[in-house]
Structure formats: C-alpha cells, structure tokens
Motif scaffolding. Structure first.
Motif, short mmCIF file in Angstrom:
data_model
loop_
_atom_site.label_atom_id
_atom_site.label_comp_id
_atom_site.label_asym_id
_atom_site.label_seq_id
_atom_site.Cartn_x
_atom_site.Cartn_y
_atom_site.Cartn_z
N ASP A 203 1.22 -0.88 -0.25
CA ASP A 203 0.28 0.17 -0.06
C ASP A 203 1.12 0.99 0.11
N TYR A 204 2.51 0.83 -0.19
CA TYR A 204 3.18 2.05 0.06
C TYR A 204 3.87 2.51 -1.22
N VAL A 205 3.62 2.06 -2.52
CA VAL A 205 4.01 1.99 -3.76
C VAL A 205 3.22 3.40 -4.70
N LYS A 206 4.26 3.92 -5.42
CA LYS A 206 3.84 4.92 -5.78
C LYS A 206 4.97 5.19 -6.70
N CYS A 207 4.72 6.06 -7.85
CA CYS A 207 4.99 6.12 -9.78
C CYS A 207 4.20 7.29 -9.78
N ALA A 208 5.48 8.33 -9.94
CA ALA A 208 5.62 9.95 -10.54
C ALA A 208 6.32 9.60 -12.46
N HIS A 209 4.82 9.78 -13.15
CA HIS A 209 5.79 10.00 -14.39
C HIS A 209 6.12 10.91 -15.18
N ALA A 210 6.42 10.91 -16.47
CA ALA A 210 7.24 12.15 -16.97
C ALA A 210 5.94 13.43 -17.05
N SER A 211 4.70 13.03 -17.01
CA SER A 211 3.78 14.19 -17.31
C SER A 211 3.82 14.41 -15.83
N GLY A 212 4.20 14.49 -14.56
CA GLY A 212 4.44 15.11 -13.74
C GLY A 212 2.93 14.68 -12.59
N VAL A 213 2.21 14.31 -13.14
CA VAL A 213 1.09 13.13 -11.98
C VAL A 213 1.24 12.23 -11.27
N LEU A 214 1.03 11.85 -10.29
CA LEU A 214 1.95 10.85 -8.71
C LEU A 214 0.62 10.07 -9.13
N PHE A 215 0.81 9.12 -8.87
CA PHE A 215 -0.10 7.99 -8.74
C PHE A 215 0.26 6.72 -7.71
N SER A 216 -0.51 7.23 -6.90
CA SER A 216 -0.70 6.63 -5.53
C SER A 216 -1.83 6.22 -4.90
N GLY A 217 -3.03 6.35 -5.66
CA GLY A 217 -4.04 5.53 -5.37
C GLY A 217 -5.17 6.89 -3.93
N PHE A 218 -6.68 7.08 -3.77
CA PHE A 218 -6.93 8.07 -2.21
C PHE A 218 -6.78 7.12 -0.94
N ASP A 266 14.88 10.29 -27.32
CA ASP A 266 15.44 10.79 -28.79
C ASP A 266 16.82 11.39 -28.18
N MET A 267 17.84 11.11 -28.72
CA MET A 267 19.57 11.56 -28.48
C MET A 267 19.03 13.20 -28.42
N ASN A 268 18.83 13.70 -29.88
CA ASN A 268 18.57 14.65 -30.16
C ASN A 268 17.50 16.68 -28.83
N ASN A 269 16.80 15.03 -28.50
CA ASN A 269 16.42 16.02 -26.95
C ASN A 269 16.97 16.36 -26.13
N GLY A 270 16.44 16.80 -24.86
CA GLY A 270 16.45 16.65 -23.78
C GLY A 270 16.10 14.91 -22.92
N ALA A 271 17.00 15.09 -21.39
CA ALA A 271 17.02 13.40 -21.36
C ALA A 271 15.45 14.10 -20.04
N PHE A 272 15.28 12.62 -19.80
CA PHE A 272 14.50 12.77 -18.71
C PHE A 272 15.10 12.33 -17.52
N ASN A 273 15.35 12.54 -15.96
CA ASN A 273 15.69 11.88 -14.62
C ASN A 273 14.96 11.31 -14.57
N MET A 274 15.00 9.81 -13.98
CA MET A 274 14.37 8.60 -13.26
C MET A 274 15.45 8.58 -11.88
N HIS A 290 8.81 4.59 -8.65
CA HIS A 290 8.79 5.34 -9.26
C HIS A 290 8.97 6.51 -9.73
N HIS A 291 9.83 7.65 -10.44
CA HIS A 291 10.00 9.01 -10.61
C HIS A 291 10.21 9.30 -11.70
N SER A 292 9.73 10.25 -12.62
CA SER A 292 10.55 10.72 -13.50
C SER A 292 10.34 11.85 -13.87
#
Length: 307
Positions: A203-218, A266-274, A290-292
């Motif tokens: 019940d303590y898992v969390k996931c934040a995609h690159a979109s900025g939305v945090l998925f953890s449930g209510f 894409d190596m020509n575009n910006g990177a993501f920190n994960m 997971h956080h991106s």
C-alpha cells in the motif's frame, strides 16, 4: 616504483591484448604453483623410486645409448648402475627444488598483483578464482573487487565500506543493475502483466511519470492498482518506447536499493531524470517507487525559484 610505473604504462596502452596475456600468465603461474607445493617427508624416497622406474621404462633403445655405455665400461663400471645414479641425482635435485621453492605469484608485489587483476572483467576474475587456492586468494582480494566496482559502476562510493566486502557489494550492485535493465525491457515490450509482477503489491508504492502526475491512489489498498493502471495508460501509446539510458548510479543496502539515471527517448532532445527504488523480498527485488521528470534546459535554471 619504476617497475610498477612501467607496468602501468604498458598495460594502459594495449588493454584488450593485455587482458588475454594476464589470464594466460596467471594460469601459468597457477600451474607452476601447483608443482611447487611442499611434499611430505617421504617425498624424496617416493619420487626417487618413481624416477628410477620411469627412467628405466623411458630408456631409449637407439644406437646412441651404446656410446655412453662403452665409455662407462672402459672406466671399469656398469652402464646400468651409472645411469641409475645420474637419474637419482637429477630426481633428488628436482625434489629439493619442489620442497624449498616458492610460487612466483607469492613473490609479486601485492600492488602489482592488484593492478594486474584490475584489468580483468567480472567473468574472468570469477574463472581465475576457480583455478586453485592461490589464485582464489588473489582473485578474492577486496582491493581487486573495489577496483572492478569503480571501473564497471561508479567512483562516487569510494568512501563506502561494504559490510560483507567489495566482492559481495559488487555482486549485489550488478544484480540490481540487471533488475533495472529489466524495467526498461518491460516498457519496450509494453507488457502490463510483466509490469504488474515487477512492482511490489503493497500500500505504499508510488509512481510519478514524466507528465508530472503522481499515481498512488486515494485509499491504501488501491495504490498498487492505481500504479498499474497508470502503466496501462502509458502502454496505450502507438509503439513502445526504447529509452537510451545513461549515467546509471546504484546504491545497495541490505533490503533496499535505489538507482538514478538519465534517459533519452531521442538523443537530440532533452533527457529525463529517473529514480527507481527497490525492496528485496524473499530473495527477489521489487519496484516500490518510480519517479521521472524532464531535465531543465540550461537557460531555465536561473529562472527557477528554490524553496
């Protein structure tokens, strides 16, 4: 010092060839050290008797032997006895060398041995440790595994003192690196079933995609489901994403590990920190966080307000 410096320069200039040469030389040293092992007190008598028997069986029947026989007979002796005495003297000399000799590996300066072993990769060092007890001792040296860790992973943890030694820490780090690679393979294959098994169902898992939305449930018991549903949405893209992963860094504790990295679609575009955080349960690593996030452009750094 001059010898060590010269060896260092030579090894660095032809590294691929030197690795092969090092393995060959260490194998030869291992064989030589085997024959240099001390024998029991009756080794001389046993070796002498076996030497006599082998010499008699191996005595050539060619015409060349008649020359030495005739010389011995002219001196009033017996050819057979003279040859036996010569064999006994040779065998006694060899046995004496075996009993008093030391391994060439033991005579090397420890720093040179460690430096030479640092050019071996993980499989080669493991194979070397299975050669004999002397090679196992050299290949299990903590400094050799520390050097290999810094070469294969990172220099950032130079001040770390692993509880179970650098060999165990190297193995644990390699294991978590392989698990982290599996994470990106699942994304590439867009396998929701594999991703479901990859996450720990707590019940303590969390996931934040690159979109900025945090998925953890209510609700606590829904957090795992919310995380998996977020990946289902991500896998609905037209094609799988093949990330290019760079600057991977891992820190492994007893039951927790975290991995940071930069990823590129894409190596020509910006990177993501994960960042991936793992927990070990029943001998297996599971993802729990997971956080991106997208990296800021250089020109945008000065515009950010840090609280």
């Amino acid at each position: 010092m001059e010898i060590a410096y010269s060896l260092s320069i030579a090894l660095q200039s032809h590294q691929p060839l030197i690795v092969t040469i090092i393995i060959t030389l260490l194998s030869l040293l291992a064989v030589r050290s085997f024959f240099k092992r001390p024998h029991k007190s009756n080794a001389t008598g046993t070796a002498t008797s076996s030497g006599k028997q082998q010499a008699r069986e191996a005595r050539p029947a060619s015409s060349c032997s008649h020359t030495s026989d005739s010389v011995v007979l002219l001196n009033g002796g017996s050819a057979g006895l003279a040859e036996e005495d010569m064999v006994m003297a040779d065998v006694s000399k060899v046995v004496s060398e075996i009993q008093s000799g030391a391994s060439m590996m033991e005579q090397l300066v420890p720093e040179i041995t460690t430096h030479a072993l640092s050019y071996l990769d993980y499989p080669s060092l493991c194979r070397l440790s299975m050669t004999n007890s002397l090679m196992r001792k050299a290949a299990n040296d903590d400094n050799a595994w520390k050097a290999l860790y810094h070469k294969d992973f990172t220099l950032e943890q130079d001040t770390v003192t692993p509880v179970n030694g650098w060999k165990a820490y190297y193995a644990a780090t390699r294991a978590i690196m392989n698990v982290n690679t599996e994470f990106f393979n699942i994304i590439k294959d867009r396998s929701l079933s594999a991703m479901s098994l990859f996450w720990l169902n707590v019940d303590y898992v969390k996931c934040a995609h690159a979109s900025g939305v945090l998925f953890s449930g209510f609700v606590s018991h829904c957090r795992y489901n919310a995380v998996i549903q977020s990946w289902q949405h991500a896998f609905n893209w037209e094609q799988g994403v093949d990330f290019q992963v760079r600057d991977v860094r891992a820190r492994v504790l007893t039951d927790v590990a975290w991995v940071t990295m930069k990823t590129y679609v894409d190596m020509n575009n910006g990177a993501f920190n994960m960042t991936n955080v793992f927990e070990s349960h029943k001998g297996r690593w599971y993802l729990v966080h997971h956080h991106s996030s997208g990296m800021l452009a250089t020109g945008d750094i000065g515009q950010q307000i840090v609280h």
